[in-house]
Design a protein around this motif. Structure first.
Motif, short mmCIF file in Angstrom:
data_model
loop_
_atom_site.label_atom_id
_atom_site.label_comp_id
_atom_site.label_asym_id
_atom_site.label_seq_id
_atom_site.Cartn_x
_atom_site.Cartn_y
_atom_site.Cartn_z
N PRO A 69 61.57 57.51 45.43
CA PRO A 69 61.17 56.41 46.31
C PRO A 69 61.03 55.08 45.58
N ALA A 70 61.32 54.03 46.33
CA ALA A 70 61.04 52.66 45.90
C ALA A 70 59.73 52.25 46.55
N PHE A 71 59.20 51.12 46.15
CA PHE A 71 58.07 50.56 46.86
C PHE A 71 58.14 49.05 46.77
N ASN A 72 57.67 48.39 47.82
CA ASN A 72 57.69 46.94 47.87
C ASN A 72 56.40 46.43 47.23
N GLN A 73 56.49 46.03 45.98
CA GLN A 73 55.31 45.68 45.21
C GLN A 73 54.50 44.55 45.84
N ASP A 74 55.16 43.55 46.36
CA ASP A 74 54.43 42.43 46.95
C ASP A 74 53.66 42.86 48.20
N LEU A 75 54.30 43.68 49.03
CA LEU A 75 53.63 44.15 50.24
C LEU A 75 52.50 45.12 49.90
N TRP A 76 52.68 45.93 48.86
CA TRP A 76 51.58 46.82 48.46
C TRP A 76 50.39 45.99 47.99
N VAL A 77 50.63 44.97 47.17
CA VAL A 77 49.54 44.13 46.66
C VAL A 77 48.84 43.41 47.80
N SER A 78 49.61 42.77 48.69
CA SER A 78 48.97 42.02 49.77
C SER A 78 48.35 42.95 50.80
N GLY A 79 49.02 44.04 51.13
CA GLY A 79 48.52 44.96 52.15
C GLY A 79 47.22 45.65 51.77
N GLN A 80 46.97 45.78 50.49
CA GLN A 80 45.73 46.40 50.00
C GLN A 80 44.63 45.38 49.75
N HIS A 81 44.92 44.10 49.98
CA HIS A 81 43.96 43.04 49.65
C HIS A 81 43.52 43.19 48.20
N SER A 82 44.52 43.35 47.34
CA SER A 82 44.26 43.65 45.93
C SER A 82 43.40 42.63 45.23
N ASN A 83 43.50 41.37 45.63
CA ASN A 83 42.70 40.35 44.94
C ASN A 83 41.21 40.47 45.27
N ASP A 84 40.89 41.25 46.28
CA ASP A 84 39.48 41.51 46.58
C ASP A 84 38.94 42.68 45.77
N GLY A 85 39.81 43.32 45.00
CA GLY A 85 39.40 44.46 44.18
C GLY A 85 38.68 44.02 42.92
N ASN A 86 38.22 44.99 42.18
CA ASN A 86 37.49 44.77 40.94
C ASN A 86 38.36 45.24 39.78
N ALA A 87 38.60 44.37 38.81
CA ALA A 87 39.49 44.67 37.69
C ALA A 87 39.03 45.92 36.94
N SER A 88 37.75 46.08 36.75
CA SER A 88 37.24 47.25 36.03
C SER A 88 37.55 48.54 36.80
N ASP A 89 37.35 48.52 38.11
CA ASP A 89 37.67 49.70 38.94
C ASP A 89 39.15 50.03 38.86
N ILE A 90 39.98 49.01 38.93
CA ILE A 90 41.43 49.20 38.89
C ILE A 90 41.83 49.81 37.55
N LEU A 91 41.27 49.29 36.47
CA LEU A 91 41.60 49.81 35.14
C LEU A 91 41.09 51.25 34.96
N ASN A 92 39.99 51.59 35.61
CA ASN A 92 39.51 52.98 35.55
C ASN A 92 40.51 53.94 36.19
N VAL A 93 41.06 53.54 37.34
CA VAL A 93 42.07 54.36 38.01
C VAL A 93 43.32 54.45 37.13
#
Length: 164
Positions: A69-93
């Motif tokens: 599978p491919a994935f649309n990186q821009d749509l994944w980032v925007s669709g998840q409201h990624s900028n509202d996430g926490n960098a530490s949480d993201i790095l833990n995952v």
């Protein structure tokens, strides 16, 4: 033991952690333009990419013969409201996926690493190439993080009336 550099793969977490060291929430979430990613969005993309790569590798190892599978990186980032996430949480995952995959990679034989699948572009790819490509992809985005930090610094200097 496989002939891939599992430690280099695992070290991508440390490299990302070092790249964002000292950045506060404002700097982590700052975007040069609405169309460009913040540092937090880059990290989120890399966690997403890790999920997709993990699936692709497992699909090849399972001999499913399905197109990867491919994935649309821009749509994944925007669709998840990624900028509202926490960098530490993201790095833990990101780290948890690296560790889990690293354990898998340590169990793979040379034959496993040479198993192939067909990517979304119709190209044949080997497991070993996907693993190496992942680390290169992270390094590409480390450069992007550095460019974002530089742009933020330049914008801050301009806002303060200084010279760039």
């Amino acid at each position: 033991m496989s002939a891939i550099n599992i430690q280099a793969y695992l070290d991508t977490h440390l490299e990302l952690t070092q790249a964002i060291a000292g950045l506060d929430e404002v700097k982590l979430k700052w975007k040069e333009t609405e169309a460009k990613w913040s540092v937090t969005e880059v990290l989120s993309h890399l966690a997403d990419h890790n999920i997709v790569v993990s699936f692709r590798i497992r699909d090849i190892l399972a001999d499913t013969k399905a197109q990867l599978p491919a994935f649309n990186q821009d749509l994944w980032v925007s669709g998840q409201h990624s900028n509202d996430g926490n960098a530490s949480d993201i790095l833990n995952v990101f780290w948890a996926l690296l560790q889990y995959n690293g354990l898998l990679f340590g169990r793979l034989s040379e034959q496993d690493l040479d198993k192939t699948g067909i990517n979304f572009k119709g190209e044949t790819v080997r497991v070993r190439d996907i693993i190496q490509g992942f680390s290169k992809h992270v390094h590409h985005h480390l450069g992007q993080i550095n460019r974002i930090k530089t742009a933020y610094q330049a914008q801050s200097q301009v806002a303060q009336g200084g010279n760039v």
